[in-house]
Scaffold this motif. Sequence first.
Motif, PDB file in Angstrom:
ATOM      1  N   GLU A 199     -20.300   5.870 -26.749  1.00  0.00           N
ATOM      2  CA  GLU A 199     -20.499   4.455 -26.405  1.00  0.00           C
ATOM      3  C   GLU A 199     -21.700   3.874 -27.151  1.00  0.00           C
ATOM      4  N   LEU A 200     -22.791   4.632 -27.229  1.00  0.00           N
ATOM      5  CA  LEU A 200     -23.963   4.159 -27.956  1.00  0.00           C
ATOM      6  C   LEU A 200     -23.674   4.016 -29.445  1.00  0.00           C
ATOM      7  N   ALA A 201     -22.907   4.953 -29.999  1.00  0.00           N
ATOM      8  CA  ALA A 201     -22.552   4.878 -31.419  1.00  0.00           C
ATOM      9  C   ALA A 201     -21.763   3.615 -31.719  1.00  0.00           C
ATOM     10  N   VAL A 202     -20.849   3.247 -30.840  1.00  0.00           N
ATOM     11  CA  VAL A 202     -20.082   2.014 -31.024  1.00  0.00           C
ATOM     12  C   VAL A 202     -21.007   0.808 -30.904  1.00  0.00           C
ATOM     13  N   GLN A 203     -21.874   0.819 -29.924  1.00  0.00           N
ATOM     14  CA  GLN A 203     -22.735  -0.330 -29.682  1.00  0.00           C
ATOM     15  C   GLN A 203     -23.811  -0.498 -30.756  1.00  0.00           C
ATOM     16  N   TYR A 204     -24.276   0.607 -31.340  1.00  0.00           N
ATOM     17  CA  TYR A 204     -25.251   0.516 -32.415  1.00  0.00           C
ATOM     18  C   TYR A 204     -24.575   0.487 -33.784  1.00  0.00           C
ATOM     19  N   ASP A 205     -23.274   0.533 -33.794  1.00  0.00           N
ATOM     20  CA  ASP A 205     -22.474   0.487 -35.027  1.00  0.00           C
ATOM     21  C   ASP A 205     -22.898   1.584 -36.002  1.00  0.00           C
ATOM     22  N   THR A 206     -22.897   2.819 -35.499  1.00  0.00           N
ATOM     23  CA  THR A 206     -23.274   3.969 -36.311  1.00  0.00           C
ATOM     24  C   THR A 206     -22.477   5.180 -35.854  1.00  0.00           C
ATOM     25  N   SER A 207     -22.798   6.334 -36.397  1.00  0.00           N
ATOM     26  CA  SER A 207     -22.086   7.552 -36.012  1.00  0.00           C
ATOM     27  C   SER A 207     -22.746   8.197 -34.801  1.00  0.00           C
ATOM     28  N   GLY A 208     -21.989   9.070 -34.153  1.00  0.00           N
ATOM     29  CA  GLY A 208     -22.520   9.807 -33.021  1.00  0.00           C
ATOM     30  C   GLY A 208     -23.656  10.730 -33.435  1.00  0.00           C
ATOM     31  N   VAL A 209     -23.621  11.231 -34.675  1.00  0.00           N
ATOM     32  CA  VAL A 209     -24.671  12.116 -35.180  1.00  0.00           C
ATOM     33  C   VAL A 209     -26.012  11.380 -35.213  1.00  0.00           C
ATOM     34  N   THR A 210     -26.001  10.122 -35.643  1.00  0.00           N
ATOM     35  CA  THR A 210     -27.229   9.325 -35.714  1.00  0.00           C
ATOM     36  C   THR A 210     -27.798   9.088 -34.318  1.00  0.00           C
ATOM     37  N   VAL A 211     -26.940   8.710 -33.377  1.00  0.00           N
ATOM     38  CA  VAL A 211     -27.379   8.482 -31.993  1.00  0.00           C
ATOM     39  C   VAL A 211     -27.880   9.787 -31.395  1.00  0.00           C
ATOM     40  N   ARG A 212     -27.151  10.862 -31.643  1.00  0.00           N
ATOM     41  CA  ARG A 212     -27.521  12.157 -31.074  1.00  0.00           C
ATOM     42  C   ARG A 212     -28.898  12.607 -31.561  1.00  0.00           C
ATOM     43  N   LYS A 213     -29.207  12.342 -32.834  1.00  0.00           N
ATOM     44  CA  LYS A 213     -30.517  12.713 -33.374  1.00  0.00           C
ATOM     45  C   LYS A 213     -31.631  11.994 -32.616  1.00  0.00           C
ATOM     46  N   ALA A 214     -31.468  10.691 -32.385  1.00  0.00           N
ATOM     47  CA  ALA A 214     -32.474   9.925 -31.648  1.00  0.00           C
ATOM     48  C   ALA A 214     -32.633  10.470 -30.230  1.00  0.00           C
ATOM     49  N   ILE A 215     -31.515  10.767 -29.591  1.00  0.00           N
ATOM     50  CA  ILE A 215     -31.548  11.276 -28.214  1.00  0.00           C
ATOM     51  C   ILE A 215     -32.177  12.667 -28.157  1.00  0.00           C
ATOM     52  N   GLU A 216     -31.820  13.544 -29.107  1.00  0.00           N
ATOM     53  CA  GLU A 216     -32.379  14.901 -29.110  1.00  0.00           C
ATOM     54  C   GLU A 216     -33.900  14.885 -29.263  1.00  0.00           C
ATOM     55  N   ILE A 217     -34.423  13.991 -30.093  1.00  0.00           N
ATOM     56  CA  ILE A 217     -35.870  13.903 -30.259  1.00  0.00           C
ATOM     57  C   ILE A 217     -36.528  13.450 -28.959  1.00  0.00           C
ATOM     58  N   LEU A 218     -35.901  12.511 -28.263  1.00  0.00           N
ATOM     59  CA  LEU A 218     -36.445  12.054 -26.979  1.00  0.00           C
ATOM     60  C   LEU A 218     -36.331  13.134 -25.903  1.00  0.00           C
ATOM     61  N   ILE A 219     -35.292  13.956 -25.987  1.00  0.00           N
ATOM     62  CA  ILE A 219     -35.159  15.085 -25.051  1.00  0.00           C
ATOM     63  C   ILE A 219     -36.260  16.104 -25.320  1.00  0.00           C
ATOM     64  N   GLU A 220     -36.484  16.434 -26.598  1.00  0.00           N
ATOM     65  CA  GLU A 220     -37.532  17.394 -26.966  1.00  0.00           C
ATOM     66  C   GLU A 220     -38.913  16.901 -26.549  1.00  0.00           C
ATOM     67  N   ALA A 221     -39.129  15.596 -26.582  1.00  0.00           N
ATOM     68  CA  ALA A 221     -40.418  15.021 -26.194  1.00  0.00           C
ATOM     69  C   ALA A 221     -40.577  14.935 -24.680  1.00  0.00           C
ATOM     70  N   GLY A 222     -39.507  15.167 -23.942  1.00  0.00           N
ATOM     71  CA  GLY A 222     -39.568  15.091 -22.486  1.00  0.00           C
ATOM     72  C   GLY A 222     -39.337  13.704 -21.928  1.00  0.00           C
ATOM     73  N   THR A 223     -38.983  12.756 -22.792  1.00  0.00           N
ATOM     74  CA  THR A 223     -38.734  11.385 -22.349  1.00  0.00           C
ATOM     75  C   THR A 223     -37.370  11.276 -21.672  1.00  0.00           C
TER      76      THR A 223
END
Length: 125
Positions: free
Chosen positions: A82-106
């Motif tokens: 859903e985020l990939a569609v809304q940001y008009d990008t691939s799931g890989v790009t969204v996943r990278k942003a999310i993984e970094i926030l997960i690693e940071a504890g956010t």
Amino acid sequence: MAEATRDGPNAEPAAVDVPTIGCDLFDLTAPNIHTGVWPAQTVRPTEPGPYVPLWRRIRQDILDRIDAGILKPGDKLPTTKELAVQYDTSGVTVRKAIEILIEAGTLEGRQGIGVFVAAGSSQRA
């Protein structure tokens, strides 16, 4: 809506009214996760400057929403698809942003359930 027409072989097309959809993602008063509506436009920087990769802009947008109180601890983010569609990008790009926030504890990911804003996530990643 006006239709684009040509009066001759070299005539310019007529202006077409294009409705605007969504809003600027940096407008923190935009619809939020509680309503289930995320803006349907890609993230664009507010000021001209050096190129910033889209995954970093997505990450920053999520952080800005958390800092503004739009996303609160325990809130569930939309799916990667859903985020990939809304940001008009691939799931890989969204996943990278999310993984970094997960690693940071956010954010915290729960397998098979989703990604949530972590408790005490006002810290910056």
